[in-house]
Design an enzyme around this catalytic site. Structure first.
Site, PDB file in Angstrom:
ATOM      1  N   HIS A 142       0.855  -1.165   0.204  1.00  0.00           N
ATOM      2  CA  HIS A 142       0.066  -0.015  -0.044  1.00  0.00           C
ATOM      3  C   HIS A 142       0.947   1.163   0.048  1.00  0.00           C
ATOM      4  O   HIS A 142       0.907   1.903   0.939  1.00  0.00           O
ATOM      5  CB  HIS A 142      -0.908  -0.042   1.266  1.00  0.00           C
TER       6      HIS A 142
HETATM    7  C1  LIG Z   1      -0.121  -9.307  -1.864  1.00  0.00           C
HETATM    8  C2  LIG Z   1      -0.888  -7.929  -1.945  1.00  0.00           C
HETATM    9  C3  LIG Z   1      -2.223  -7.981  -1.381  1.00  0.00           C
HETATM   10  C4  LIG Z   1      -2.950  -6.918  -1.250  1.00  0.00           C
HETATM   11  N1  LIG Z   1      -4.159  -7.159  -0.405  1.00  0.00           N
HETATM   12  C5  LIG Z   1      -4.775  -5.896  -0.768  1.00  0.00           C
HETATM   13  C6  LIG Z   1      -6.026  -5.850   0.277  1.00  0.00           C
HETATM   14  O1  LIG Z   1      -6.567  -6.822   0.683  1.00  0.00           O
HETATM   15  N2  LIG Z   1      -6.948  -4.618   0.154  1.00  0.00           N
HETATM   16  C7  LIG Z   1      -6.364  -3.522  -0.587  1.00  0.00           C
HETATM   17  O2  LIG Z   1      -7.166  -2.693  -0.350  1.00  0.00           O
HETATM   18  N3  LIG Z   1      -5.293  -3.631  -1.450  1.00  0.00           N
HETATM   19  C8  LIG Z   1      -4.546  -4.671  -1.393  1.00  0.00           C
HETATM   20  N4  LIG Z   1      -3.386  -4.599  -2.172  1.00  0.00           N
HETATM   21  C9  LIG Z   1      -2.911  -3.608  -2.768  1.00  0.00           C
HETATM   22  C10 LIG Z   1      -3.890  -3.556  -4.265  1.00  0.00           C
HETATM   23  O3  LIG Z   1      -3.413  -4.638  -5.086  1.00  0.00           O
HETATM   24  C11 LIG Z   1      -3.769  -2.335  -5.062  1.00  0.00           C
HETATM   25  O4  LIG Z   1      -4.018  -1.187  -4.437  1.00  0.00           O
HETATM   26  C12 LIG Z   1      -4.257  -2.351  -6.401  1.00  0.00           C
HETATM   27  O5  LIG Z   1      -3.979  -3.420  -7.049  1.00  0.00           O
HETATM   28  C13 LIG Z   1      -4.156  -0.969  -7.408  1.00  0.00           C
HETATM   29  O6  LIG Z   1      -4.605  -0.785  -8.620  1.00  0.00           O
HETATM   30  P1  LIG Z   1      -3.679  -0.168  -9.647  1.00  0.00           P
HETATM   31  O7  LIG Z   1      -4.879  -0.256 -10.772  1.00  0.00           O
HETATM   32  O8  LIG Z   1      -3.532   1.032  -9.140  1.00  0.00           O
HETATM   33  O9  LIG Z   1      -2.586  -1.044  -9.789  1.00  0.00           O
HETATM   34  P2  LIG Z   1      -2.196  -2.467 -10.219  1.00  0.00           P
HETATM   35  O10 LIG Z   1      -3.556  -3.304  -9.986  1.00  0.00           O
HETATM   36  O11 LIG Z   1      -1.090  -2.836  -9.750  1.00  0.00           O
HETATM   37  O12 LIG Z   1      -1.912  -2.352 -11.775  1.00  0.00           O
HETATM   38  C14 LIG Z   1      -1.082  -1.707 -12.486  1.00  0.00           C
HETATM   39  C15 LIG Z   1      -0.645  -2.392 -13.630  1.00  0.00           C
HETATM   40  O13 LIG Z   1       0.132  -1.472 -14.621  1.00  0.00           O
HETATM   41  C16 LIG Z   1       1.126  -2.556 -14.809  1.00  0.00           C
HETATM   42  N5  LIG Z   1       2.440  -1.337 -15.298  1.00  0.00           N
HETATM   43  C17 LIG Z   1       3.330  -1.103 -14.447  1.00  0.00           C
HETATM   44  N6  LIG Z   1       4.053  -0.379 -15.058  1.00  0.00           N
HETATM   45  C18 LIG Z   1       3.710  -0.270 -16.571  1.00  0.00           C
HETATM   46  C19 LIG Z   1       4.303   0.300 -17.534  1.00  0.00           C
HETATM   47  N7  LIG Z   1       5.589   1.142 -17.515  1.00  0.00           N
HETATM   48  N8  LIG Z   1       3.872  -0.066 -18.767  1.00  0.00           N
HETATM   49  C20 LIG Z   1       2.791  -0.984 -18.845  1.00  0.00           C
HETATM   50  N9  LIG Z   1       2.222  -1.488 -17.638  1.00  0.00           N
HETATM   51  C21 LIG Z   1       2.633  -1.011 -16.677  1.00  0.00           C
HETATM   52  C22 LIG Z   1       1.444  -3.543 -13.870  1.00  0.00           C
HETATM   53  O14 LIG Z   1       2.206  -4.536 -14.499  1.00  0.00           O
HETATM   54  C23 LIG Z   1      -0.094  -3.647 -13.613  1.00  0.00           C
HETATM   55  O15 LIG Z   1      -0.621  -4.882 -13.994  1.00  0.00           O
HETATM   56  C24 LIG Z   1      -2.465  -5.860  -2.083  1.00  0.00           C
HETATM   57  C25 LIG Z   1      -1.234  -5.896  -2.741  1.00  0.00           C
HETATM   58  C26 LIG Z   1      -0.669  -6.864  -2.807  1.00  0.00           C
HETATM   59  C27 LIG Z   1       0.643  -6.970  -3.523  1.00  0.00           C
END
Ligand SMILES: Cc1cc2nc3c(=O)[nH]c(=O)nc-3n(C[C@H](O)[C@H](O)[C@H](O)COP(=O)(O)OP(=O)(O)OC[C@H]3O[C@@H](n4cnc5c(N)ncnc54)[C@H](O)[C@@H]3O)c2cc1C
Ligand code: SF4
Length: 592
Positions: A519
């Protein structure tokens, strides 16, 4: 030579939670959308079928679903003046990689922030006076309120089928739910998950101490559910292998179970996997994004032109791409100027393990889901009077043990030898009778002038770009907050009947080797003033109005909850602003 692709209406960088939500919303609007994702394609039937082996060594220890540091890493130091070194093995957090992003392997603990979290600076100043806040603390109001986000929290929960017990329905406090939560317009779509015995015991002890325990809101579903897009999910079987793993049961809310099957059927949606965006391109003015440049796995470079750019690559990678693209003024902590990299924060996590008499207690701890647990919220945010304690912030505490997988679950009481026959005997005796909440104390992390992200002067990545440098340490406020919360939590575990408790406090310096949570927040924060925020209240970049930056990079500081409920609500909120306002009249949505 860079190959140029045909222009699209929208290019989305990263196909995780926020990228998928935005792709769905904008394709519904009729726009031609391409998502470019760094990692591999993943979907439920082929990657996580019922025969999927949730191998702890492969997924938890060897991090199969995550980014490898040799692909991309950051440098790290605690303090300005120190030399940062590259992170060569993930520890404190675990960057996602691949379609679905963190949503594939998250726990699915699906929280809403408190109404006061969104107006934190104003709220704390009014209640305690400005001098109560540490001088170097740089907390800010968000520019958006809980009331504005409520319908978008609701949209995410009904997309996911979130299981929970409402604590506040339209202002009426509900028995059995969290009495501190903001008013919700309707109940959770599915009832709370059933709580095994140990969690019930925690709730009983908490009640006897005068608290109001409630089940943790969970994206591991308590019952079968058909979501708002007509996609079907099954009830969770408490398999105990949830965080770090995909779900083989269609029971965990993820982009794969709730969005992608609908998205891939749309003719105006395409996705390119295994393609890393290395730059957001702008025209000569620097005020208009023209698309992105990405590199595929063969090393070939491509340009994808588009009218609208959505940066949804996860908080850290959002900031890194902005810095590498020269968009927005980089933050300078000495002069206190600039915005990109400002107000970087993490979470303040600790726990208390409880050892019980094995002849009387058998918790069957392997029966668990990723979001199982009973929590109390009395010590979160500003739910209690901080005046006598000399710190601000807080968090929820709860028995949230998400399994007892064999490699990680060899806990023994303090004083046990670290190896040999006595250690083995202690492991055997304590496995079933130990309470080991993963993140029992889930505390806030407020922003400071000297905690930030910038570009490293020494180390470069495989594209010859500077690594992003993290400068991060725990300040006294967070250390005091954590001690207070951990001691309160230990009291409840003792009251459950533990014969011994082992608290582990979070102390300075910030430790990059021990997992906390993934987070991470801030660095491209939202706000009302372009001199102290990177994006406006609709997540639109202040300088480049056809660029929207989604994710926790927008959080001005972190609250005491998991972020994704709020990250997703903000994505729906930004999508609504684009659909209803931006597309009708492109340009800045807010003029200052
Ligand atoms: C083990 C674990 C457990 C978690 N448990 C919780 C929970 O229980 N509750 C909670 O609220 N949150 C939890 N989280 C956090 C949650 O996963 C994130 O808050 C959420 O996924 C964020 O969404 P996002 O779309 O911002 O990023 P993400 O879902 O991470 O998506 C971002 C995407 O962008 C891609 N990317 C990055 N850079 C580039 C680039 N330069 N070019 C192209 N693609 C790129 C990545 O590969 C990824 O697929 C957890 C995280 C982990 C790792
Ligand atoms: S605990 Fe439930 S939701 Fe999580 S992986 Fe197992 S079956 Fe799926």
């Amino acid at each position: 030579m860079t190959k140029r692709l045909p222009k699209k209406d929208v290019v989305i960088i990263g196909l995780g939670w926020t990228g998928s939500i935005m792709a769905h919303e904008l394709t519904d609007e009729g726009l031609d959308v391409v998502a470019i994702e760094r990692g591999p394609w993943r979907d439920a039937p082929t990657d996580f079928p019922p025969t999927y082996m949730q191998d702890e060594l492969r997924y938890r220890v060897r991090h199969e679903l995550f980014l490898r540091p040799d692909q991309l890493t950051f440098s790290f130091r605690n303090k300005i003046g120190q030399t940062a070194l590259p992170i060569r093995s993930w520890g404190a957090f675990m960057p996602p990689n691949g379609v679905g992003g963190g949503g594939v392997h998250w726990n699915a603990e699906t929280w809403r922030f408190l109404p006061s979290d969104f107006v934190l600076k104003t709220h704390l100043t009014q209640r305690y006076g400005a001098s109560f806040l540490p001088e170097d603390m740089t907390i800010q109001d968000w520019g958006v309120t809980y009331d504005e986000l409520e319908t978008h929290y609701d949209a995410f929960e009904y997309l996911c089928g979130t299981s929970g017990t409402a604590g506040n329905l339209k202002g009426q406090i509900q028995e059995g739910g969290n009495p501190f939560e903001g008013p919700r317009s309707r109940p959770y779509p599915t009832p709370a998950q059933k709580q095994p015995w140990g969690y019930q015991l925690f709730a009983k002890a908490a009640r006897e101490l005068g608290y109001k325990p409630f089940p943790q809101p969970s994206g591991n579903l308590s019952q079968a559910y058909t979501n708002t897009l007509g996609l079907q999910m099954g009830p969770c079987t408490y398999c105990g292998h949830c965080e770090w793993f995909g779900c083989a049961n269609y029971s965990k809310a993820s982009p794969q179970t709730t969005l992608l099957p609908a998205l891939v059927r749309k003719s105006n949606f395409t996705a390119r996997d295994n393609s890393e965006v290395v730059r957001i391109n702008t025209d000569r003015s620097g005020k208009h994004a023209t698309g992105v440049t990405f590199v595929d796995t063969s090393g070939e470079e491509w340009e994808q032109p588009a009218d609208l750019v959505i940066l949804s690559a996860y908080s850290l990678f959002n900031v890194q791409l902005l810095l590498h693209s020269g968009i927005g003024q980089p933050y300078d902590p000495e002069k206190n100027t600039g915005v990109i990299g400002r107000n970087f924060t993490h979470q303040t996590i600790s726990s208390v393990n409880g050892f019980f008499d094995h002849t009387k207690y058998n918790f069957n701890p392997f029966v668990a889901s990723g979001s199982i647990g009973m929590c109390v919220d009395e010590f979160n945010g500003d739910n209690f009077d901080h005046g006598p304690h000399g710190f601000v912030g807080g968090g929820y505490v709860g028995h949230v043990q998400t399994g007892a997988r064999p490699i990680e679950s060899t806990l023994v009481p303090p004083g046990t030898p670290k190896w040999g026959a006595a250690w083995k005997k202690a492991v055997k005796e304590n496995y079933l009778s130990t309470v080991k909440p993963g993140t029992g104390v889930h505390g806030s992390f407020y922003a400071y002038r000297d905690v930030y992200l910038d570009l490293d002067p020494t180390y470069k990545d495989r594209f010859d770009r500077p690594l992003m440098r993290m400068t991060i340490d725990l300040h006294d406020n967070e250390v005091k907050q954590n001690k207070f919360l951990t001691d309160k939590f230990a009291e409840i575990i003792k009251a459950m009947g533990a014969k011994a408790v082992a608290p582990s406090y979070r102390t300075a310096p910030y430790d990059m080797t021990t997992y906390q949570t993934t987070h991470l927040n801030g660095g491209a924060i939202m706000g009302t003033d372009p001199t102290t925020s990177a994006v406006n209240k609709y997540l639109q970049h202040w300088d480049v109005s056809n660029l929207f930056v989604l994710g926790a990079s927008a959080f001005p500081q972190n609250a005491g909850y998991n972020p994704t409920g709020t990250v997703a609500a903000l994505a729906f909120w930004a999508a609504s602003a684009i659909r209803n306002r931006y597309l009708k009249n492109t340009g800045p949505l807010i003029h200052v």
